[in-house]
Design a protein around this motif. Structure first.
Motif, PDB file in Angstrom:
ATOM      1  N   ARG B  32      46.087  71.621  40.767  1.00 35.94           N
ATOM      2  CA  ARG B  32      47.183  71.516  41.726  1.00 35.94           C
ATOM      3  C   ARG B  32      48.455  72.126  41.160  1.00 35.94           C
ATOM      4  O   ARG B  32      49.169  72.854  41.856  1.00 35.94           O
ATOM      5  CB  ARG B  32      47.412  70.045  42.083  1.00 35.94           C
ATOM      6  N   ARG B  33      48.738  71.836  39.891  1.00 39.87           N
ATOM      7  CA  ARG B  33      49.941  72.410  39.286  1.00 39.87           C
ATOM      8  C   ARG B  33      49.834  73.929  39.218  1.00 39.87           C
ATOM      9  O   ARG B  33      50.809  74.644  39.464  1.00 39.87           O
ATOM     10  CB  ARG B  33      50.163  71.822  37.895  1.00 39.87           C
ATOM     11  N   LEU B  83      56.924  69.097  41.841  1.00 37.50           N
ATOM     12  CA  LEU B  83      55.963  68.649  42.853  1.00 37.50           C
ATOM     13  C   LEU B  83      54.605  68.344  42.225  1.00 37.50           C
ATOM     14  O   LEU B  83      53.939  67.370  42.592  1.00 37.50           O
ATOM     15  CB  LEU B  83      55.801  69.717  43.937  1.00 37.50           C
ATOM     16  N   GLY B  84      54.209  69.188  41.265  1.00 36.62           N
ATOM     17  CA  GLY B  84      52.921  68.980  40.609  1.00 36.62           C
ATOM     18  C   GLY B  84      52.876  67.698  39.815  1.00 36.62           C
ATOM     19  O   GLY B  84      51.862  66.990  39.795  1.00 36.62           O
ATOM     20  N   ARG B  86      54.744  65.075  40.378  1.00 36.26           N
ATOM     21  CA  ARG B  86      54.903  63.925  41.272  1.00 36.26           C
ATOM     22  C   ARG B  86      53.614  63.570  41.994  1.00 36.26           C
ATOM     23  O   ARG B  86      53.399  62.432  42.371  1.00 36.26           O
ATOM     24  CB  ARG B  86      55.985  64.227  42.311  1.00 36.26           C
ATOM     25  N   SER B  87      52.786  64.577  42.210  1.00 37.03           N
ATOM     26  CA  SER B  87      51.611  64.338  43.056  1.00 37.03           C
ATOM     27  C   SER B  87      50.594  63.438  42.347  1.00 37.03           C
ATOM     28  O   SER B  87      50.388  63.537  41.143  1.00 37.03           O
ATOM     29  CB  SER B  87      50.951  65.672  43.406  1.00 37.03           C
ATOM     30  N   ARG B  88      50.006  62.568  43.110  1.00 36.34           N
ATOM     31  CA  ARG B  88      48.966  61.667  42.607  1.00 36.34           C
ATOM     32  C   ARG B  88      47.676  61.961  43.378  1.00 36.34           C
ATOM     33  O   ARG B  88      47.703  62.075  44.598  1.00 36.34           O
ATOM     34  CB  ARG B  88      49.377  60.205  42.803  1.00 36.34           C
ATOM     35  N   VAL B  89      46.602  62.057  42.633  1.00 26.78           N
ATOM     36  CA  VAL B  89      45.330  62.374  43.270  1.00 26.78           C
ATOM     37  C   VAL B  89      44.545  61.091  43.474  1.00 26.78           C
ATOM     38  O   VAL B  89      44.417  60.271  42.556  1.00 26.78           O
ATOM     39  CB  VAL B  89      44.528  63.358  42.396  1.00 26.78           C
TER      40      VAL B  89
END
Lengths: 341, 532
Positions: B32-33, B83-84, B86-89
């Motif tokens: 994602r990053r 954003l990368g 912060r994102s949680r999968v």
């Protein structure tokens, strides 16, 4: 210690599951001795049997529907009863009635004489030839597994399964099944015409040798055990969600409805459709040696589970739309996973 | 993955499942990053393209442009990283994806759900074992491949667009309405501008050689206008009209320079200076005579008179009669001094009258000598005399008459300073006593109306500012044609006595001065007869 007991329990569960699979395989194998082809129909009947459901078999005359049901009764060692539905058949002819009996002292009293419904495997042959009044005599028996006569309920033995056949060809003197009746069938299976090889095989089996005598494979208790185990198969939340969305998609007013459903469907599936999907999925998983229900299981069982529950509107009926094609479109267009579910 | 599988075989099914979840989450986060960074790179490129286009309209230095580019890319990268991070999968989502990708029939996701559920399930262990069994063969790279964003396919085009934005001149591609006012002129205008500049330089050299300041100034303006035509975008039609006008202007100016060359020897400024001085002395002498006319004077008045007469000598205006008058005044002979001063004034008046005649004669001589267009003659205002005005002169025949304007067509705001623009325009058409001379003049009067005002000699300078004269004046009749009629009517007016008697001399002197009328005896005789 606990891990050992867990291991033992797991091993027992595995053995149970494998035993069910083996029994089902043997059952199918035995049935296929007299029934040529129709593997999916046999499998569907077994699924309905282990899910406490009923099956509506649809096919032209002479395809072996009655033979299949009679054979099933023999291999399961269950009480088999055949009801030939005719236009003059009355409900009492199915469920039974109170008759005046005279005892040894000469005293007369009413005694309930059960009809052919009091069996474990019921073959309702050509069910659409009877009037709706007579057809509806099966409603309570199919849903509650009991019949009520003169205010007295009479429970039916388990396992109890109604296998109804109907002719798809519209003829004089046929009465379409009411929606409530249709909804009580767990699956609707189409008995298709055999292929040339299957037809040759049918000819060989029925003209060269004596009729094959089938062996008892299971009994009622074993069937009940299997039914109990089937219900323990877990279903993940997102799989259940998929089943629910499939059912809702049959409703024209639903946000999940597809184009065909919006245009040609009058009423969609009832919640019995979702139950049928999930239970059928569990049976499919078990038959494949898995302990969880997959999307594929639901997709496999979706058409026989839902197609008879989709009521077409006038436009759909006029256009000759098949309910199965509507369900197929729903399967095609409904995503398996939706964000946030 | 193989090592993990080996280790996983000895782990509890739940631990194996957790480890698989951890591996998948790490992989998903990295992918994602990476995706976000690539997208940020693409957005940064778009911003760079925007800056490059902006640079075409608002030029920036290379350093500024590079700084903005680097800043845009850095900003995008920071946002992407934020954003990368912060994102949680969602682990369940990853397991569902693994189930679907590897066709594991929802074994992993169902097992994870049972493992995380607080409610016990009879088949939990079996389901977990099944999930652990299939989970050992899960390849996270296959489940979550590092896909490149599809938008990056446009990267080469973006880079090409940036290069083109920096190199290509959009003025060629865009319609004229999109091109700013500082665009280059057309090739034709550019060439005309060059030609005009060359002519201006040549003219300036000529004017410098002849010492004509006004012409030099005009030629510099021509050069300036030529340069503007080369460098600025001007309406082509307007510019061509301007160039044509200036071309004619150049031709006329050349003619004037030739004519001026003939008159170089006329140094009117010196004459004017003498005349001014002479006029002031005459006035002073008249005042002295007025004092002497009062009769007996006091000693102070006598001293005052003597001092004034001495001042004449100090100003350089030494005259014998004035010296004699001073001596007589010192001797106390007031009457003698008065007679001497009156004699001086009389001679001065005669000298002025003689000067008028000489100038008129010179003007007529010039006409005969050069045979030029009477409208282009240089003239003096005889009515006021050289001493009454600034002594400014103007070329006759300007389209607008006495406006002192250049006939050239200049752009708005492009002021042309003209030297020696007189307020008294002398119309130049005359009629001589000889009929052939008049005919010659009338024939020559057919020449173009646009003329160049000029200055004869060095003198007082008045600057006039004119703007955007048209190529042709509004008048459709050449001045040379009109002046003949005008002259004829003036003479008729004289004969009809519409001119007041005390002004007739003035009118006659005017026409004599401009050289258009001979001092014909007949004419004068007629006037005298009329007067009588």
């Amino acid at each position: 210690m606990s891990s050992t007991s867990d291991e033992a329990r797991n091993a027992e569960l595995r053995r149970t599951a494998e035993g069910i699979r083996d029994d089902l395989q043997r059952l199918i194998h035995e049935l296929e001795k007299v029934i040529v082809g129709h593997h999916e129909v046999i499998e569907g009947i077994l699924i309905a049997l282990l899910c406490s459901g009923h099956v509506l078999l649809e096919g032209v005359p002479g395809l072996g529907k009655t033979l299949l049901v009679k054979s099933l009764g023999r291999v399961l060692n269950l009480r088999f009863s055949r009801i030939q539905f005719t236009p003059d058949l009355m409900p009492a002819d199915i469920i039974g009635t109170n008759v005046v009996m005279e005892d040894e002292s000469g005293r007369k009293h009413f005694e309930f004489q059960g009809g052919p419904i009091f069996a474990q495997i019921i073959l309702a042959d050509e069910i659409n030839r009877a009037t709706p009044k007579t057809q509806s005599a099966l409603l309570e028996a199919m849903q509650e597994q009991s019949v009520t006569v003169a205010g007295i309920s009479h429970h039916l033995d388990t396992p109890f399964i109604v296998l109804a056949t109907q002719n798809p060809i519209e003829m004089e003197g046929t009465y379409p099944l009411p929606e409530a009746q249709l909804d009580r069938f767990f699956l609707k299976l189409n008995v298709t015409y055999p292929s040339i090889q299957q037809l040759e095989d049918i000819v060989d089996r029925t003209t060269q040798h004596e009729p094959i005598r089938l062996q008892n494979i299971l009994d009622g208790d074993r069937v009940d055990e299997m039914k109990e185990f089937v219900r323990t198969i877990p279903v993940a939340a997102h799989v259940k969600n998929y089943a629910a969305r499939l059912v809702l998609a049959t409703h024209p007013d639903s946000p999940y409805a597809t184009d065909l459903a919006k245009r040609y469907v009058l009423y969609g599936s009832s919640p019995r459709g979702a139950q049928s999907l999930v239970l059928g999925g569990k049976m499919k998983a078990l038959m494949e040696g898995r302990y969880n229900v997959s999307f594929e299981d639901l997709r496999t069982i979706a058409i026989p589970s839902l197609r008879h529950r989709v009521i077409l509107n006038f436009e759909g009926a006029a256009a000759g739309i098949e309910q199965a094609s509507i369900v197929a479109e729903i399967l095609e267009k409904t995503p398996e996973v939706v964000r946030g579910t | 993955v193989g090592a993990a599988s080996t280790v996983g075989e000895h782990m509890e099914p739940e631990e194996t499942l957790q480890r698989l979840v951890h591996t998948l989450r790490r992989r998903a986060g990295w992918v994602r990053r990476r995706t976000l960074l690539l997208q940020a790179f693409f957005i940064g490129l778009c911003l760079c393209l925007g800056l490059a286009i902006w640079h075409r309209f608002v030029p920036l230095t290379v350093g500024q442009l590079l700084e903005l580019w680097v800043g845009a890319m850095a900003l995008c990268a920071i946002v992407a990283l934020a954003l990368g991070l912060r994102s949680r999968v969602d682990p369940l989502g990853l397991l569902i994806r693994a189930d679907q990708t590897l066709k594991l029939r929802e074994r992993l996701s169902t097992a994870y759900e049972l493992a995380t559920s607080p409610q016990p399930h009879p088949l939990r262990s079996i389901v977990l074992q099944e999930a652990a069994r299939v989970g050992r063969s899960v390849n996270p790279f296959r489940v979550i491949p590092s896909a490149t964003p599809r938008t990056l396919r446009w990267t080469p085009f973006l880079l090409l667009a940036i290069v083109l934005a920096l190199v290509v001149d959009f003025g060629v591609l865009l319609p004229r309405s999109f091109v700013g006012g500082d665009e280059r002129p057309s090739a034709a205008l550019f060439e005309q501008g060059q030609q005009l500049e060359r002519e201006g330089k040549r003219l300036e050299a000529e004017a410098r050689r002849r010492g004509l300041e006004r012409s030099m100034e005009a030629s510099r303006r021509m050069q300036s206008l030529g340069q503007r035509l080369q460098n600025e975008k001007i309406n082509e039609r307007e510019a061509m009209a301007r160039v044509n006008s200036l071309s004619e202007y150049v031709r006329n100016l050349e003619e004037e320079l030739k004519k001026m060359a003939v008159l170089e020897d006329v140094s009117l400024s010196k004459v004017r200076e003498v005349m001014v001085n002479q006029a002031s002395i005459s006035n002073e002498v008249q005042r002295l005579l007025g004092i002497l006319g009062r009769g007996k004077l006091s000693p102070s008045e006598m001293r005052n008179l003597q001092e004034r007469l001495q001042n004449f000598g100090q100003q350089g205006s030494v005259d014998e009669r004035l010296s004699e008058a001073l001596n007589q005044l010192r001797d106390g002979d007031l009457e003698g001094a008065r007679e001497m001063l009156e004699s001086y004034l009389l001679q001065d008046q005669m000298a002025q009258d003689f000067e008028h005649l000489q100038r008129a004669e010179r003007a007529l001589d010039r006409n005969f000598e050069h045979g030029s267009d009477p409208g282009e003659e240089m003239g003096t205002d005889a009515s006021s005399g050289e001493s009454s005005e600034d002594g400014d002169y103007e070329m006759a025949g300007a389209p607008r008459g006495g406006g002192g304007e250049f006939p050239g067509d200049f752009d708005e705001g492009d002021y042309l300073e003209s030297e020696g623009m007189g307020s008294n325009s002398s119309v130049g058409s005359g009629r001589g006593t000889e009929q052939d001379t008049s005919r010659n003049r009338l024939t020559e009067a057919k020449s173009p109306a646009s003329r160049i005002p000029g200055q004869t000699g060095e003198g007082g300078v008045r600057r006039s500012y004119v703007r955007a004269l048209p190529l042709k004046a509004d008048a459709t009749i050449p001045l040379e044609d009109a002046i003949t009629t005008y002259q004829k009517r003036a003479e008729e007016s004289l004969l009809r006595e519409e001119i007041p008697p005390n002004n007739r001399d003035l009118v006659r002197a005017y026409f004599l001065a401009i050289g258009l009328v001979e001092e014909a005896a007949g004419s004068e005789g007629k006037d005298e007869q009329h007067e009588r």
